[in-house]
Design a protein around this motif. Structure first.
Motif, mmCIF file in Angstrom:
data_model
loop_
_atom_site.group_PDB
_atom_site.id
_atom_site.type_symbol
_atom_site.label_atom_id
_atom_site.label_comp_id
_atom_site.label_asym_id
_atom_site.label_seq_id
_atom_site.Cartn_x
_atom_site.Cartn_y
_atom_site.Cartn_z
ATOM 1 N N GLY A 1 0.826 -1.196 0.000
ATOM 2 C CA GLY A 1 0.000 0.000 0.000
ATOM 3 C C GLY A 1 0.858 1.243 0.000
ATOM 4 O O GLY A 1 2.089 1.175 -0.149
ATOM 5 N N PHE A 2 0.229 2.381 0.214
ATOM 6 C CA PHE A 2 0.938 3.665 0.236
ATOM 7 C C PHE A 2 0.039 4.701 0.881
ATOM 8 O O PHE A 2 -1.082 4.387 1.319
ATOM 9 N N GLY A 3 0.502 5.931 0.934
ATOM 10 C CA GLY A 3 -0.261 6.975 1.606
ATOM 11 C C GLY A 3 -0.464 8.213 0.753
ATOM 12 O O GLY A 3 0.177 8.392 -0.290
ATOM 13 N N ILE A 4 -1.381 9.050 1.213
ATOM 14 C CA ILE A 4 -1.619 10.371 0.638
ATOM 15 C C ILE A 4 -1.514 11.370 1.782
ATOM 16 O O ILE A 4 -2.188 11.203 2.812
ATOM 17 N N VAL A 5 -0.690 12.389 1.646
ATOM 18 C CA VAL A 5 -0.549 13.361 2.730
ATOM 19 C C VAL A 5 -1.867 14.099 2.915
ATOM 20 O O VAL A 5 -2.668 14.237 1.978
ATOM 21 N N PRO A 6 -2.147 14.580 4.133
ATOM 22 C CA PRO A 6 -3.479 15.148 4.436
ATOM 23 C C PRO A 6 -3.959 16.227 3.476
ATOM 24 O O PRO A 6 -5.132 16.218 3.082
ATOM 25 N N LYS A 7 -3.088 17.147 3.083
ATOM 26 C CA LYS A 7 -3.573 18.250 2.240
ATOM 27 C C LYS A 7 -3.933 17.785 0.830
ATOM 28 O O LYS A 7 -4.618 18.508 0.095
ATOM 29 N N ARG A 8 -3.496 16.572 0.443
ATOM 30 C CA ARG A 8 -3.854 16.016 -0.864
ATOM 31 C C ARG A 8 -4.874 14.890 -0.754
ATOM 32 O O ARG A 8 -5.181 14.226 -1.741
ATOM 33 N N PHE A 9 -5.398 14.675 0.451
ATOM 34 C CA PHE A 9 -6.369 13.611 0.655
ATOM 35 C C PHE A 9 -7.742 14.124 0.231
ATOM 36 O O PHE A 9 -8.583 14.493 1.044
ATOM 37 N N THR A 10 -7.974 14.132 -1.066
ATOM 38 C CA THR A 10 -9.224 14.601 -1.655
ATOM 39 C C THR A 10 -9.944 13.429 -2.306
ATOM 40 O O THR A 10 -9.353 12.369 -2.536
ATOM 41 N N ALA A 11 -11.209 13.635 -2.614
ATOM 42 C CA ALA A 11 -11.999 12.553 -3.219
ATOM 43 C C ALA A 11 -11.355 12.051 -4.510
ATOM 44 O O ALA A 11 -11.254 10.839 -4.736
ATOM 45 N N SER A 12 -10.921 12.965 -5.366
ATOM 46 C CA SER A 12 -10.340 12.543 -6.645
ATOM 47 C C SER A 12 -9.050 11.769 -6.444
ATOM 48 O O SER A 12 -8.802 10.761 -7.133
ATOM 49 N N ASN A 13 -8.210 12.195 -5.509
ATOM 50 C CA ASN A 13 -6.963 11.471 -5.262
ATOM 51 C C ASN A 13 -7.222 10.124 -4.593
ATOM 52 O O ASN A 13 -6.496 9.147 -4.848
ATOM 53 N N VAL A 14 -8.246 10.049 -3.744
ATOM 54 C CA VAL A 14 -8.600 8.770 -3.133
ATOM 55 C C VAL A 14 -9.123 7.807 -4.202
ATOM 56 O O VAL A 14 -8.798 6.611 -4.196
ATOM 57 N N VAL A 15 -9.909 8.310 -5.141
ATOM 58 C CA VAL A 15 -10.391 7.474 -6.253
ATOM 59 C C VAL A 15 -9.219 6.892 -7.026
ATOM 60 O O VAL A 15 -9.161 5.681 -7.299
ATOM 61 N N THR A 16 -8.270 7.742 -7.393
ATOM 62 C CA THR A 16 -7.100 7.283 -8.151
ATOM 63 C C THR A 16 -6.323 6.230 -7.367
ATOM 64 O O THR A 16 -5.902 5.203 -7.924
ATOM 65 N N ALA A 17 -6.146 6.468 -6.073
ATOM 66 C CA ALA A 17 -5.392 5.537 -5.239
ATOM 67 C C ALA A 17 -6.109 4.194 -5.108
ATOM 68 O O ALA A 17 -5.486 3.124 -5.219
ATOM 69 N N LEU A 18 -7.420 4.232 -4.895
ATOM 70 C CA LEU A 18 -8.177 2.988 -4.736
ATOM 71 C C LEU A 18 -8.189 2.185 -6.032
ATOM 72 O O LEU A 18 -8.104 0.948 -6.007
ATOM 73 N N GLU A 19 -8.298 2.861 -7.151
ATOM 74 C CA GLU A 19 -8.252 2.154 -8.436
ATOM 75 C C GLU A 19 -6.910 1.463 -8.623
ATOM 76 O O GLU A 19 -6.838 0.320 -9.099
ATOM 77 N N LYS A 20 -5.842 2.129 -8.238
ATOM 78 C CA LYS A 20 -4.510 1.535 -8.353
ATOM 79 C C LYS A 20 -4.371 0.337 -7.424
ATOM 80 O O LYS A 20 -3.836 -0.714 -7.817
ATOM 81 N N LEU A 21 -4.833 0.466 -6.190
ATOM 82 C CA LEU A 21 -4.687 -0.606 -5.204
ATOM 83 C C LEU A 21 -5.527 -1.827 -5.541
ATOM 84 O O LEU A 21 -5.174 -2.950 -5.150
ATOM 85 N N THR A 22 -6.623 -1.641 -6.245
ATOM 86 C CA THR A 22 -7.506 -2.764 -6.557
ATOM 87 C C THR A 22 -7.269 -3.371 -7.933
ATOM 88 O O THR A 22 -7.735 -4.483 -8.192
ATOM 89 N N THR A 23 -6.560 -2.679 -8.801
ATOM 90 C CA THR A 23 -6.318 -3.218 -10.143
ATOM 91 C C THR A 23 -4.904 -3.757 -10.329
ATOM 92 O O THR A 23 -4.683 -4.623 -11.180
ATOM 93 N N ASP A 24 -3.965 -3.262 -9.548
ATOM 94 C CA ASP A 24 -2.582 -3.758 -9.626
ATOM 95 C C ASP A 24 -2.435 -4.941 -8.675
ATOM 96 O O ASP A 24 -2.430 -4.780 -7.458
ATOM 97 N N ALA A 25 -2.304 -6.132 -9.232
ATOM 98 C CA ALA A 25 -2.263 -7.356 -8.424
ATOM 99 C C ALA A 25 -1.067 -7.411 -7.488
ATOM 100 O O ALA A 25 -1.078 -8.180 -6.515
ATOM 101 N N ALA A 26 -0.053 -6.604 -7.755
ATOM 102 C CA ALA A 26 1.147 -6.640 -6.912
ATOM 103 C C ALA A 26 0.828 -6.214 -5.477
ATOM 104 O O ALA A 26 1.428 -6.727 -4.524
#
Length: 417
Positions: free
Chosen positions: A360-385
C-alpha cells in the motif's frame, strides 16, 4: 504468582497492546493491574485485568479534541507535556499499591514517566514497550518523521548522529514537570528524556516483527523483539449483527477509519464519501464520533462507532486509515491493500514501511481529496502486486513467533526471578 503493573499512555492503539500483554500474563497465573486513562476501564476489566484510572474521561476527551495532537512536531511536544504533567498521578498509584505489596515488575510505554520515576525511587524493574520502530532514533534505519520530507531519513550518518546528540526542543515543555517530580521523590532527574528515560535499562520489548523493521546496531539493549499484538477486543465486542448482514449483502466494501483518537476527521470522511460516490462502491465508516460524518449518507455506507478490525478488515477490499501502528498491523494480518493518510506521530514512518513492503501507500493530508482517493483505490484494486504483497504480510504474521519465549524473557526480569 507475581503482581505486574501495566502502564500504557495514549489512545486505544497504545492501550490495546497492553491489554493483550495482560491476557498473556494472566494466562500464566500472574496478577495484573493496569494503570492508565479512566476511559479504558471497561476494556481492561472486560479482559480480566484489575484497573486503576488516571484522570477523568472528560480530561482525556479534551486532549483528544486539541488540534495540536495531529500536527507534526506540535503533536509530539504536546503529548510529551501531557505525559509529564500526569506522571505524578501514576507514580502515586504505584506507591499506593506498593504499600500493600511491592509489584514484581512494571511494563510501560515510553511515555509512562510515572513508572520510570517509580523505578528510580522504589527499585521496581521496568520494561519499556515500543509498539513502533519510529520511536527508536537509529542512524542506520532512521525513522521518517515528516511525510513530506522523507529525504531527512537519508541524510549522511554523521549528520544524523550530530542532530540526535543535540538537545531536543520537543521535550523542553515536559522537563520542568519531570524535574519537579524527581525533586519531590529525591531522585536525580534526567538531563534528557529521550537520551536517558526513553528506554528502560532493565529491558525493552519491541512489539513489531523483524520483517517490518530489522534490528539495527544502535537499537537499545537488553531487548526482545516479538510481533504485532493484534488485540482488538473481538472476544468482548464482536461484529454487530447489523454489520455482519451489511458485509454479507454485497461486494467487499472499502473500510475507512481515521483512528479512535481522531475526532477532527471531517475532511477524511468528506473525501471518503466523495470517492465512494464516484466509484459507486460500498464502504464502512468506523468512528467513535459520528458528528464528524457528512450528513445524509447513502445506504451503501455503513457507520459503526466501534468494530473489531480483525474480523472486519478481512472482509474489506481496501483498508483506508491514518496509519497508526495498531490499525496498520490489523491490515497486514487481514492481507488487504492499505491506503493511509499519515498525519503525525508514528504514521509517516509506518507509511514509509508499508510502501517499502509493497502492500500500500499513503496520501498526505492536504492532498487527501476525493479525486486522489479514487485514483489511489483504483490503483490498489487493479494492480495485483499490492494484493500479493499484502497477502505475503498476512502469511508472515500467521507464521510468526509463539508468545512463550517472549513471556520467559519478561519473567526473567521480575523481582525474585
Amino acid at each position: 504468582m507475581s503482581h505486574i503493573l501495566l502502564l500504557p499512555v495514549g489512545s486505544a492503539g497504545d492501550v490495546l497492546p497492553f491489554i493483550w500483554l495482560g491476557r498473556q500474563l494472566r494466562a500464566r497465573g500472574h496478577e495484573v493491574t493496569m494503570i492508565t486513562a479512566a476511559m479504558f476501564e471497561d476494556a481492561a476489566r472486560g479482559a480480566g485485568l484489575d484497573f486503576t484510572g488516571v484522570g477523568t474521561k472528560e480530561e482525556f476527551e479534551a486532549v483528544m479534541r486539541d488540534a495540536r495532537i495531529w500536527k507534526p512536531y506540535h503533536s509530539t511536544k504536546f503529548i510529551f507535556e501531557y505525559a509529564a504533567k500526569n506522571l505524578g498521578r501514576a507514580r502515586d498509584e504505584i506507591r499506593s499499591l506498593c504499600a500493600k505489596e511491592k509489584p514484581a515488575l512494571m511494563i510501560g510505554s515510553l511515555l509512562a514517566l510515572g513508572a520510570r520515576l517509580a523505578r528510580e525511587e522504589l527499585g521496581i524493574p521496568l520494561v519499556t514497550v515500543h509498539l513502533q520502530p519510529s520511536v527508536i532514533l537509529s542512524v542506520h534505519d532512521t525513522p521518517v518523521f515528516l511525510s513530506e520530507a522523507p529525504w531527512l531519513a537519508r541524510l549522511p550518518r554523521w549528520l544524523k548522529q550530530l542532530a540526535f546528540a543535540m538537545p531536543n526542543p520537543i521535550e523542553r515543555g515536559a522537563m520542568p514537570w519531570v524535574r519537579k517530580a524527581c525533586a519531590e521523590a529525591g531522585v536525580k532527574p534526567p538531563r534528557s528524556l529521550m537520551k536517558e528515560w526513553w528506554h528502560s535499562p532493565d529491558g525493552v520489548l519491541l512489539l513489531f516483527p523483524e520483517w517490518f523493521a530489522a534490528p539495527q546496531p544502535d537499537w537499545p539493549q537488553p531487548r526482545y523483539q516479538h510481533t504485532f499484538p493484534l488485540e482488538d477486543l473481538a472476544a468482548e465486542q464482536p461484529l454487530s449483527a447489523e454489520l455482519r448482514a451489511f458485509l454479507a449483502a454485497g461486494e467487499k466494501p472499502v473500510v475507512f477509519t481515521p483512528g479512535s483518537a481522531n475526532v477532527q476527521a471531517h475532511q477524511f470522511f468528506e473525501a471518503a464519501l466523495g470517492a465512494m460516490t464516484a466509484l459507486g462502491k460500498r464502504a464502512v465508516f468506523v468512528t467513535r464520533d459520528v458528528t464528524q460524518l457528512p450528513a445524509n449518507l447513502p445506504p451503501s455506507i455503513f457507520v459503526a462507532e466501534y468494530a473489531p478490525f480483525g474480523p472486519l478488515v478481512r472482509e474489506a477490499a481496501v483498508f483506508v486509515h491514518h496509519g497508526g501502528i495498531g490499525t496498520l498491523s490489523q491490515g497486514f494480518a487481514a492481507g488487504v491493500p492499505q491506503l493511509l493518510m499519515p498525519m503525525a506521530h508514528d504514521q509517516p514512518d509506518n507509511e514509509n514501511r508499508l510502501r517499502r513492503l509493497g502492500a500500500g501507500f499513503g496520501i498526505v493530508p492536504k492532498r487527501f481529496t476525493a479525486s486522489n482517493v479514487v485514483t489511489a483505490l483504483e490503483k490498489l484494486t487493479t494492480d495485483a502486486a499490492f494484493a500479493s504483497s499484502a497477502q505475503r504480510c498476512a502469511a508472515l504474521i500467521k507464521s510468526g513467533p509463539h508468545t512463550e519465549a517472549m513471556m520467559n524473557w519478561v519473567s526473567a526480569l521480575m523481582i525474585g526471578a
